[in-house]
Design a protein around this motif. Structure first.
Motif, PDB file in Angstrom:
ATOM      1  N   ARG A 362      -0.677 -38.072  20.838  1.00 26.99           N
ATOM      2  CA  ARG A 362       0.336 -39.003  20.940  1.00 26.99           C
ATOM      3  C   ARG A 362       1.248 -38.821  21.927  1.00 26.99           C
ATOM      4  O   ARG A 362       1.704 -39.797  22.712  1.00 26.99           O
ATOM      5  CB  ARG A 362       1.289 -38.819  19.368  1.00 26.99           C
ATOM      6  N   ARG A 363       1.315 -37.678  22.518  1.00 29.55           N
ATOM      7  CA  ARG A 363       2.190 -37.247  23.809  1.00 29.55           C
ATOM      8  C   ARG A 363       1.594 -37.980  24.964  1.00 29.55           C
ATOM      9  O   ARG A 363       2.138 -38.547  25.914  1.00 29.55           O
ATOM     10  CB  ARG A 363       2.519 -35.754  23.841  1.00 29.55           C
ATOM     11  N   GLY A 364       0.349 -37.712  25.008  1.00 26.64           N
ATOM     12  CA  GLY A 364      -0.469 -38.512  26.084  1.00 26.64           C
ATOM     13  C   GLY A 364      -0.223 -39.998  26.257  1.00 26.64           C
ATOM     14  O   GLY A 364      -0.285 -40.698  27.349  1.00 26.64           O
ATOM     15  N   LEU A 365      -0.123 -40.533  25.109  1.00 24.94           N
ATOM     16  CA  LEU A 365      -0.120 -42.100  24.906  1.00 24.94           C
ATOM     17  C   LEU A 365       1.260 -42.369  25.449  1.00 24.94           C
ATOM     18  O   LEU A 365       1.462 -43.482  26.056  1.00 24.94           O
ATOM     19  CB  LEU A 365      -0.237 -42.427  23.604  1.00 24.94           C
ATOM     20  N   ARG A 366       2.355 -41.503  25.109  1.00 26.19           N
ATOM     21  CA  ARG A 366       3.374 -41.874  25.505  1.00 26.19           C
ATOM     22  C   ARG A 366       3.651 -41.606  26.938  1.00 26.19           C
ATOM     23  O   ARG A 366       4.486 -42.537  27.753  1.00 26.19           O
ATOM     24  CB  ARG A 366       4.563 -41.012  24.890  1.00 26.19           C
ATOM     25  N   GLU A 368       1.339 -42.157  29.196  1.00 30.76           N
ATOM     26  CA  GLU A 368       0.764 -43.345  29.576  1.00 30.76           C
ATOM     27  C   GLU A 368       1.438 -44.589  29.777  1.00 30.76           C
ATOM     28  O   GLU A 368       1.279 -45.486  30.290  1.00 30.76           O
ATOM     29  CB  GLU A 368      -0.820 -43.557  28.868  1.00 30.76           C
ATOM     30  N   GLN A 369       2.208 -44.767  28.597  1.00 36.71           N
ATOM     31  CA  GLN A 369       2.911 -46.024  28.468  1.00 36.71           C
ATOM     32  C   GLN A 369       4.527 -45.715  29.246  1.00 36.71           C
ATOM     33  O   GLN A 369       5.296 -46.452  29.082  1.00 36.71           O
ATOM     34  CB  GLN A 369       3.386 -46.321  27.157  1.00 36.71           C
ATOM     35  N   LEU A 370       4.689 -44.443  30.000  1.00 40.37           N
ATOM     36  CA  LEU A 370       6.010 -44.466  30.640  1.00 40.37           C
ATOM     37  C   LEU A 370       7.093 -44.263  29.671  1.00 40.37           C
ATOM     38  O   LEU A 370       7.978 -44.754  30.122  1.00 40.37           O
ATOM     39  CB  LEU A 370       6.131 -45.174  31.637  1.00 40.37           C
ATOM     40  N   ASP A 371       6.754 -43.733  28.501  1.00 46.97           N
ATOM     41  CA  ASP A 371       7.821 -43.917  27.480  1.00 46.97           C
ATOM     42  C   ASP A 371       8.466 -42.286  27.593  1.00 46.97           C
ATOM     43  O   ASP A 371       8.044 -41.467  27.161  1.00 46.97           O
ATOM     44  CB  ASP A 371       7.279 -43.843  26.155  1.00 46.97           C
ATOM     45  N   PHE A 372       9.680 -42.357  28.534  1.00 50.09           N
ATOM     46  CA  PHE A 372      10.120 -40.859  28.907  1.00 50.09           C
ATOM     47  C   PHE A 372      11.466 -40.660  28.355  1.00 50.09           C
ATOM     48  O   PHE A 372      12.427 -40.246  28.908  1.00 50.09           O
ATOM     49  CB  PHE A 372      10.537 -40.664  30.403  1.00 50.09           C
ATOM     50  N   GLU A 373      11.669 -41.574  27.078  1.00 49.38           N
ATOM     51  CA  GLU A 373      13.055 -41.466  26.275  1.00 49.38           C
ATOM     52  C   GLU A 373      12.851 -39.928  25.726  1.00 49.38           C
ATOM     53  O   GLU A 373      12.251 -39.652  25.280  1.00 49.38           O
ATOM     54  CB  GLU A 373      12.966 -42.296  25.229  1.00 49.38           C
ATOM     55  N   THR A 374      14.301 -39.561  26.161  1.00 51.62           N
ATOM     56  CA  THR A 374      14.430 -38.037  25.806  1.00 51.62           C
ATOM     57  C   THR A 374      14.765 -38.031  24.303  1.00 51.62           C
ATOM     58  O   THR A 374      15.775 -38.461  23.978  1.00 51.62           O
ATOM     59  CB  THR A 374      15.525 -37.298  26.741  1.00 51.62           C
TER      60      THR A 374
END
Length: 388
Positions: A362-366, A368-374
């Motif tokens: 799941r973290r790798g998917l985020r 990959e999608q540049l989902d850097f919301e803290t």
């Protein structure tokens, strides 16, 4: 009407009086008939009432019997069902236990069954031989004259009895279970010693027999000579029995019974018929006279005892193997339990590894999608738990 019809006790009876008397008698008869009819009707009514009561009582008893029978049938059916259920459970349990043990001792039992079948076949063949020997008794009786000529010499007669006894023993027993001219501790040498399985004490057989006295008894031309020959034969028999009992019984070394071999069936039959006292005295001294067929039968019994002893030894070995097999199965069960525990621990570890891999995925998917919301951080002072 006033004319006198007849005179009765000096009184003239007129027609009117006669008519009145007849009417009275008729009335009395009618009254009696009526009373009888009333009584009969009352008796019939009472009988009908009694019959109705008996019928009602019988109907009541029949209904009670039917009710009891139905209850009994219900109880019997319920008991039958319970017994059938228990019997099926018992049969299932027995079948399971038999299935659990049959495959472990099947080969051993089959081997024992084959050996037993071969032994029984040999015993059956020996019994057939015994039957043939019994059927040939008549022929042997007809050959007594020829036998007498053959046994005219004393040494030849002794050798004949010894040879016949040895043939019967050697034909029925395996080598090592008998010995001829076996020497005892007292220096005596019986003609044959038969060794029973599991018992070091031999069964002794003596083949010497006073056939001369038997021949004299048979060929006696007169009653007096026959009586004297019979007394001589009785004395010779008793002397031989006493000699065997004195020489061949060694306490702790020999069996308590000894055999005297009579080499002729006809001679044995004649001794049993005419000298029963000698036979009984021999029994009292634990000495048994045996004919060829009886000796053969005794040999068959010894052979069966030996085979039974061998089968018991094989059964002991089978029981020992089964006990060792049970120990091995118990050890296998314990090791399988340990292996099951290891598999359960490995399963738990694999489950935890899968959970960690899912979180990493799941973290790798985020990423990959540049989902850097803290994500909101933990409260101050809270302990952060790392990924599993």
């Amino acid at each position: 009407m006033r004319e006198a019809l007849f005179s009765l006790a000096g009184h003239a009876v007129t027609l009117a009086e006669a008519a009145a008397l007849g009417a009275g008698l008729l009335a009395l008869l009618v009254f009696m008939v009526g009373v009888s009819l009333v009584r009969q009707s009352r008796a019939r009514a009472a009988a009908v009432a009694d019959e109705a009561l008996r019928r009602d009582e019988m109907d009541r008893r029949l209904r009670e019997l039917v009710r009891v029978q139905s209850e009994t049938a219900g109880r019997v059916q319920s008991m039958t069902e319970v017994l059938a259920h228990r019997q099926s459970e018992l049969a299932r349990a027995v079948a399971e236990r038999l299935d659990a043990t049959s495959h472990r001792i099947g080969e051993t039992l089959s081997t024992s069954a084959r050996a037993t079948h071969e032994s029984l076949t040999r015993i059956a063949e020996r019994l057939v031989m015994v039957e043939k020997a019994e059927r040939s008794l008549t022929d042997l009786s007809a050959q007594v004259v020829a036998l007498k000529d053959t046994l005219a010499n004393k040494q030849a007669r002794g050798a004949f009895g010894q040879a016949r006894m040895e043939a019967i023993v050697a034909d029925g027993l395996p080598c090592g279970s008998f010995a001829f001219q076996h020497t005892l501790s007292n220096g005596k040498r019986p003609d044959c010693a038969i060794f029973l399985p599991g018992d070091p004490r031999p069964l002794l057989v003596d083949s010497k027999f006073p056939l001369e006295s038997v021949t004299a008894f048979r060929e006696a031309p007169s009653a007096d000579i026959r009586k004297a020959a019979g007394q001589r034969l009785r004395n010779d028999l008793l002397k031989h029995v006493y000699d065997v009992a004195e020489r061949y019984f060694v306490p702790g070394e020999t069996q308590d019974v000894a055999l005297i071999f009579v080499p002729s069936e006809s001679v044995y039959a004649e001794i049993s018929e005419h000298f029963d006292g000698v036979v009984q005295e021999a029994y009292r001294l634990r000495v048994v006279l045996v004919s060829p067929s009886l000796l053969m039968l005794a040999i068959q019994v010894v052979q069966a005892i030996a085979k039974d002893a061998r089968m018991r030894e094989a059964a002991d070995r089978v029981r020992a193997e089964v006990a060792a097999l049970v120990v091995d199965v118990t050890r296998l069960r314990e090791r399988v339990g340990d292996l099951a525990k290891h598999f359960a621990q490995v399963g738990d570890d694999v489950g935890r590894v899968i959970v960690s891999a899912d979180k990493i995925a799941r973290r790798g998917l985020r990423l990959e999608q540049l989902d850097f919301e803290t994500p909101p951080g933990p409260p101050e002072g809270a302990k952060v738990t790392p990924l599993d």
